[in-house]
Design an enzyme around this catalytic site. Structure first.
Site, short mmCIF file in Angstrom:
data_model
loop_
_atom_site.label_atom_id
_atom_site.label_comp_id
_atom_site.label_asym_id
_atom_site.label_seq_id
_atom_site.Cartn_x
_atom_site.Cartn_y
_atom_site.Cartn_z
N ASP A 1 -1.98 3.88 17.83
CA ASP A 1 -2.71 2.63 17.60
C ASP A 1 -1.92 1.64 16.75
O ASP A 1 -2.38 0.52 16.52
CB ASP A 1 -4.04 2.92 16.90
CG ASP A 1 -5.13 3.26 17.91
OD1 ASP A 1 -4.86 3.27 19.11
OD2 ASP A 1 -6.27 3.50 17.47
N HIS B 1 -3.88 6.24 3.15
CA HIS B 1 -4.62 5.03 2.75
C HIS B 1 -4.07 3.77 3.41
O HIS B 1 -4.80 2.97 4.00
CB HIS B 1 -4.58 4.92 1.23
CG HIS B 1 -5.40 3.82 0.65
ND1 HIS B 1 -4.96 2.51 0.57
CD2 HIS B 1 -6.63 3.82 0.10
CE1 HIS B 1 -5.88 1.76 -0.01
NE2 HIS B 1 -6.91 2.53 -0.31
N SER C 1 -11.34 -1.14 -0.78
CA SER C 1 -10.06 -1.08 -0.06
C SER C 1 -10.25 -1.27 1.43
O SER C 1 -9.37 -1.79 2.12
CB SER C 1 -9.39 0.28 -0.29
OG SER C 1 -8.58 0.29 -1.42
N ASP D 1 0.84 -1.19 0.00
CA ASP D 1 0.00 0.00 0.00
C ASP D 1 0.87 1.25 0.00
O ASP D 1 1.95 1.24 -0.59
CB ASP D 1 -0.95 -0.04 1.20
CG ASP D 1 -2.30 0.59 0.92
OD1 ASP D 1 -2.35 1.82 0.80
OD2 ASP D 1 -3.30 -0.14 0.81
#
Length: 677
Positions: A160, A186, A490, A151
């Site tokens: 996180d 993304h 996605s 990606d």
């Protein structure tokens, strides 16, 4: 809402930029269709033949080795941007038309093909984690699995994500895998869905307890695009780093032989490949999802409705949450919203800030409207199919959505415009009965006419708020957050990737093919009864898939019968060379009634499939030829077929006959299965 706000188990979001990247390329008449997709140079893949290592005039001996020879030949053709594709005897390069023609006629070249573009596929909670059953399974054993995410990178500074077992690789020219860069969230969003940490803040992923191994391959830069050849190299990198499952939330409209062959090889060698079905909202195939070796993932909303943008094809295999998904983004690049009523925050119900796009100089750019408004709530009536808002001066306008977003159609602005023109200070748009779930549509405010805080909520919350008309309400929208709602296949893909790795961790002795079958056989049937092109076999179910494998890698019936109307035979049989009697494999089917159109899954390893004939016979002797000596020198058949047996009784013994009618090339029937709709 401050950035320190603690998010609940339900989370969501994708930036307007990333969402826009995923918009339909098919609707060329729509000026938004290519928003976020810059022009790319045309490149070609040149695949060289394997040549003898010796010989005075052989291609390889002309230079010091095959790589030098290939690059030298391309250089003589004035190629630009020459890149070797992993360990393959192939290169990607910019070439003019004359050079392409000459190379295609070169006896040392096997083929020349366009190097297809690959884009990030996203539009925009963890509501998805509960939907897929991930919260019901412990992930303490996932240390035996490695998930590779191809990606745009992974923000290692995000709270996180920072504590995971993670490393990564940079592709050429893409920058650091752990520092994604501006407007490049993304990959971080995808990673959060898979493995956001359970740390009492933010969101959680499918596997939240820091056990699974992650490898990140950054193939996309801030422009959000790359090439098929880069994907092939990235997959090789994943495999070299021990990947069991590879997540590809990306795609493009053109296929590639090089890409297809590489993926098939890795799948046959035990790697589970999972990709986004595409966001064009049509029936066109997207790649790599539409290769037989890849699990193609469709998107649904939190009412199990097929998402309008999710492509519907005969390759769609499974569905997962992909509408209004809250996850991690690059620090400070997110957007959130909230509604407060009688001192109570409704954040965990899903409050989605509108993805507002404004035309600036001929290009649509994201322009969110941050701020907070406290005012009485008033309802804009839509009972006659139009917006009748009356005087909304000094009020917060609540209205039902009229019409839903679809490919090239963006009606969300109509609701906000009606509220704005009525004098409202803010707008809350709730879902209509047709699509009652939480939606995250584009708000295309073309001329910056409706500069007002506005949010989207689901139908259930909208109707509850309508009963509170006249009460004081606070609507807020914030920027510079670390989380956001995204839509897209996605976003659905990492749900499936996470579940696959989670379920597989309980049974690492099972193969990728067996895990794939478990996911299909136990999916919750939604949409049209049986397998359909919109949602495949249905919504993925982690608990049911684990229970399927608990009974054995081939399921509760040892591979002879599957769950429900799925049947599989996983006993491998060698296919004799040049023998028309071939082999016969059987399946005992207990499904009663008309067979109808049967889905046939084949997994055959064989060089030069042009030698093969494959025929399926029903219990009454009727037959359909699935493969008849086509495909030439292509290797392996890992594919699903549709065979029409309407009027034929399904119950009984089905036979698959396979024979090879030419010398030299041989292979094996690894497995085959039937699905009755």
């Amino acid at each position: 809402m401050q950035r320190t706000h603690t998010l609940g188990w339900l989370g969501c979001s994708l930036s307007a930029v990333a969402m826009a990247v995923s918009m339909s390329t098919a609707a060329q008449a729509d000026e938004l269709a290519n928003f976020g997709k810059p022009d790319m140079p045309v490149k070609y893949i040149v695949k060289f033949k394997d040549q003898p290592e010796t010989g005075l005039f052989s291609f390889r001996s002309l230079f010091s080795g095959p790589r030098v020879a290939g690059e030298a030949l391309l250089t003589r053709h004035k190629a630009k941007g020459i890149e070797k594709i992993g360990s393959h005897p192939a290169y990607s390069a910019e070439l003019d038309s004359q050079s392409v023609a000459e190379l295609r006629n070169n006896p040392d070249v096997e083929y020349v093909e366009v190097d297809p573009p690959r884009y990030l596929l996203s539009e925009t909670l963890p509501w998805g984690q509960t939907f897929v059953g991930a919260t019901q399974l412990d992930d303490s054993m996932t240390g035996n699995r490695t998930v590779c995410i191809i990606d745009s990178g992974y923000d290692l500074a995000h709270n996180d994500l920072s504590g995971n077992r993670v490393n990564g690789t940079n592709d050429s020219g893409t920058g650091s895998w752990s520092v994604p860069g501006n407007n490049n969230a993304h990959g971080t969003h995808v990673a959060g869905t898979i493995a956001a940490i359970s740390n009492n803040e933010g969101v959680v992923g499918v596997m939240p307890n820091q056990n699974v191994n992650l490898h990140i391959v950054k193939v996309f830069n801030e422009s959000g695009w790359g090439y098929s050849s880069g994907l092939v190299k990235a997959i090789d990198t994943c495999v070299n780093n021990g990947a069991n499952v590879i997540n590809m939330s990306l795609g493009g409209s053109q296929s590639s032989r090089t890409e297809e062959n590489a993926l098939a090889n890795h799948y046959n060698n035990g790697v589970l490949l999972i990709a986004a079905a595409g966001n064009d909202g049509n029936t066109a195939h997207s790649y790599p999802a539409s290769y037989d070796s890849v699990v193609s993932v469709a998107a649904v909303d939190n009412q199990e409705h097929h998402a309008d943008f999710s492509q519907a094809t005969n390759q769609v295999e499974i569905a997962a949450p992909g509408e209004a998904i809250l996850s991690t983004v690059t620090l400070g690049e997110g957007r959130l919203a909230n509604i407060t009523l009688n001192g109570q925050s409704l954040f965990d119900r899903g409050i989605v800030p509108h993805n507002r796009l404004v035309n600036r100089g001929g290009s649509f750019v994201p322009e969110p409207v941050p701020g907070s408004v406290t005012a009485p709530l008033a309802v804009c009536d839509t009972s006659n199919g139009n917006f009748n808002c009356g005087d909304m001066t000094g009020k917060i306008c609540l209205t039902e959505r009229i019409g839903n977003q679809s490919s090239g159609v963006y009606p969300e602005v109509d609701a906000v415009a009606a509220c704005y023109n009525a004098g409202a200070s803010a707008a809350v748009v709730y879902s209509n009965n047709e699509l009652a779930g939480l939606q995250n549509p584009f708000l295309v405010d073309r001329y910056d006419s409706y500069n007002m805080i506005s949010v989207s909520v689901d139908r259930a919350l909208g109707l509850e708020l309508a009963n509170q008309a006249g009460q004081q309400l606070t609507v807020s929208s914030t920027i510079n957050e670390d989380y956001e709602y995204y839509n897209g296949t996605s976003m659905a893909t990492p749900h499936v990737t996470g579940v696959a790795a989670l379920v597989w961790s309980y049974h690492p002795q099972c193969t990728a093919q067996q895990v794939r079958q478990a996911l299909r056989a136990t999916a919750k049937d939604i949409d049209v009864a049986g397998r359909d092109d919109r949602t495949g076999h249905g919504l993925i179910n982690a608990v049911a898939a684990k229970e399927y494998l608990d009974a054995g890698c081939n399921g509760p019936d040892g591979g002879q019968t599957g769950t429900g109307m799925d049947y599989e035979n996983t006993q491998s049989v060698s296919i004799p060379d040049n023998q028309t009697t071939g082999i016969t494999s059987t399946l005992a089917v207990s499904h009663q009634g008309d067979a109808g159109v049967v889905t046939v899954d084949l997994n055959i390893t064989h060089t030069y499939i042009g030698d093969l004939n494959v025929t399926l016979l029903a219990p009454n002797g009727d037959y359909v030829v699935l493969h008849s000596n086509s495909g030439g020198s292509t290797n392996n058949i890992v594919q699903s077929y549709q065979a029409d047996f309407s009027g034929v009784e399904a119950n009984g013994t089905w036979q698959l006959k396979v024979y090879d009618n030419a010398r030299r090339d041989t292979g094996t029937l690894n497995s085959w299965g039937l699905h009755f709709n």
